[in-house]
Design a protein around this motif. Structure first.
Motif, PDB file in Angstrom:
ATOM      1  N   TRP A  72      -5.640 -10.471   1.027  1.00 25.78           N
ATOM      2  CA  TRP A  72      -5.335  -9.135   0.505  1.00 25.78           C
ATOM      3  C   TRP A  72      -5.746  -9.022  -0.959  1.00 25.78           C
ATOM      4  O   TRP A  72      -6.260  -7.993  -1.397  1.00 25.78           O
ATOM      5  CB  TRP A  72      -3.847  -8.842   0.630  1.00 25.78           C
ATOM      6  N   TRP A  73      -5.503 -10.080  -1.724  1.00 27.34           N
ATOM      7  CA  TRP A  73      -5.847 -10.064  -3.141  1.00 27.34           C
ATOM      8  C   TRP A  73      -7.351  -9.852  -3.318  1.00 27.34           C
ATOM      9  O   TRP A  73      -7.781  -9.064  -4.171  1.00 27.34           O
ATOM     10  CB  TRP A  73      -5.409 -11.367  -3.806  1.00 27.34           C
TER      11      TRP A  73
ATOM     12  N   GLN B 271      -4.053   3.336   0.396  1.00 27.41           N
ATOM     13  CA  GLN B 271      -4.434   2.573  -0.785  1.00 27.41           C
ATOM     14  C   GLN B 271      -5.124   1.266  -0.381  1.00 27.41           C
ATOM     15  O   GLN B 271      -4.949   0.769   0.733  1.00 27.41           O
ATOM     16  CB  GLN B 271      -3.166   2.275  -1.570  1.00 27.41           C
ATOM     17  N   ASN B 272      -5.952   0.746  -1.273  1.00 23.33           N
ATOM     18  CA  ASN B 272      -6.422  -0.648  -1.199  1.00 23.33           C
ATOM     19  C   ASN B 272      -7.425  -0.941  -0.099  1.00 23.33           C
ATOM     20  O   ASN B 272      -7.340  -1.949   0.612  1.00 23.33           O
ATOM     21  CB  ASN B 272      -5.245  -1.617  -1.090  1.00 23.33           C
TER      22      ASN B 272
ATOM     23  N   LEU C 221      -6.531  -2.049   3.479  1.00 25.13           N
ATOM     24  CA  LEU C 221      -5.636  -3.203   3.567  1.00 25.13           C
ATOM     25  C   LEU C 221      -4.679  -3.125   4.762  1.00 25.13           C
ATOM     26  O   LEU C 221      -4.384  -4.150   5.384  1.00 25.13           O
ATOM     27  CB  LEU C 221      -4.851  -3.351   2.260  1.00 25.13           C
TER      28      LEU C 221
ATOM     29  N   CYS D 161       0.816  -1.212   0.000  1.00 30.59           N
ATOM     30  CA  CYS D 161       0.000   0.000   0.000  1.00 30.59           C
ATOM     31  C   CYS D 161       0.848   1.259   0.000  1.00 30.59           C
ATOM     32  O   CYS D 161       1.777   1.389   0.804  1.00 30.59           O
ATOM     33  CB  CYS D 161      -0.916   0.034   1.235  1.00 30.59           C
TER      34      CYS D 161
ATOM     35  N   TRP E 229      -8.219  -6.217  -2.597  1.00 30.75           N
ATOM     36  CA  TRP E 229      -7.821  -5.369  -3.724  1.00 30.75           C
ATOM     37  C   TRP E 229      -8.781  -5.556  -4.892  1.00 30.75           C
ATOM     38  O   TRP E 229      -9.227  -4.588  -5.513  1.00 30.75           O
ATOM     39  CB  TRP E 229      -6.394  -5.727  -4.151  1.00 30.75           C
ATOM     40  N   ARG E 230      -9.143  -6.800  -5.199  1.00 33.51           N
ATOM     41  CA  ARG E 230     -10.040  -7.092  -6.316  1.00 33.51           C
ATOM     42  C   ARG E 230     -11.389  -6.413  -6.133  1.00 33.51           C
ATOM     43  O   ARG E 230     -11.937  -5.810  -7.069  1.00 33.51           O
ATOM     44  CB  ARG E 230     -10.242  -8.609  -6.429  1.00 33.51           C
TER      45      ARG E 230
END
Length: 236
Positions: A166-167, A90-91, A94, A35, A170-171
């Motif tokens: 985490w993926w 970001q994200n 996260l 991030c 983010w997705r």
């Protein structure tokens, strides 16, 4: 509720004014693996000390400044007086899902149980947060003398089991936001204006009770996630 623009996370932060072993007041040194982070200074003064493979830096923070940095930047907030920030992450939150590694000394980083015990806040949270800060500062000062690559390796080892979660975050957050914009642009090219009928306003109230964060008293805003899922080919 519609997500925040770009799938970002937003927090208010009052940086700790606790004095550390080196005579400076401030927060807990740490690093994010995936991030970027941005500070918008709204009050007070201070700096952010950073350490990367390019070296050490101390960037001043004054009202109106915007400072940001990318993953792999070890950072420590220093409070020279009344430092308050708005933090953009970001994200989709996260970092609150584990994307932060404290710069504890190498023996603690090498032992997941010891790391977990040092990182968690138990009992008196103010005292525990201060102990955590002081231990991370010990490791940070050592890293300024060398050993950054070893720290990166240890950080990955501590967090690799979280990568699948985490993926997904983010997705379903920033990727879905970007894909939604792509869909809107494609529709506009054809004259399809239907998404304009879905205009909406959302509001989040300031969280009432701050918590003891990594760098100070933290007011994290919840991260709404109502973007549609991206295409199936991105699932895994």
């Amino acid at each position: 509720m519609t997500p925040l623009p770009g799938g970002v996370g937003v927090s208010g932060l009052t940086v700790y004014d606790w004095e550390a072993a080196d005579g400076l007041c401030g927060g807990t040194p740490h690093m994010h693996l995936a991030c970027s982070e941005a500070y918008i200074v709204i009050e007070g003064t201070g700096s952010v000390q950073t350490l990367t493979t390019s070296g050490y830096a101390d960037t001043p923070l004054r009202p109106g400044d915007v400072v940001w940095f990318t993953p792999g930047t070890i950072h420590r907030l220093v409070n020279s007086g009344g430092l308050r920030l708005v933090v953009l992450m970001q994200n989709s939150g996260l970092p609150e899902a584990g994307d932060a590694v404290f710069t504890f000394p190498a023996p603690v980083l090498a032992d997941p149980d010891a790391y977990r015990a040092a990182a968690v806040l138990t009992g008196d949270h103010a005292a525990a947060a201060r102990r955590r800060r002081d231990l991370a500062l010990e490791g940070f000062l050592s890293l300024r003398e060398g050993g950054l690559q070893e720290f990166h390796t240890a950080a990955h080892r501590l967090k690799r089991e979280l990568l699948d979660a985490w993926w997904v975050r983010w997705r379903d957050g920033p990727l879905a936001a970007a894909l939604a914009t792509g869909g809107q642009l494609a529709a506009l090219r054809t004259g399809d204006l239907s998404h304009l009928d879905d205009g909406a306003v959302a509001r989040l109230e300031r969280p009432a009770d701050p918590r003891f964060g990594m760098c100070g008293h933290l007011h994290p805003y919840p991260v709404p996630t109502s973007h549609p899922h991206p295409p199936k080919e991105l699932d895994r």
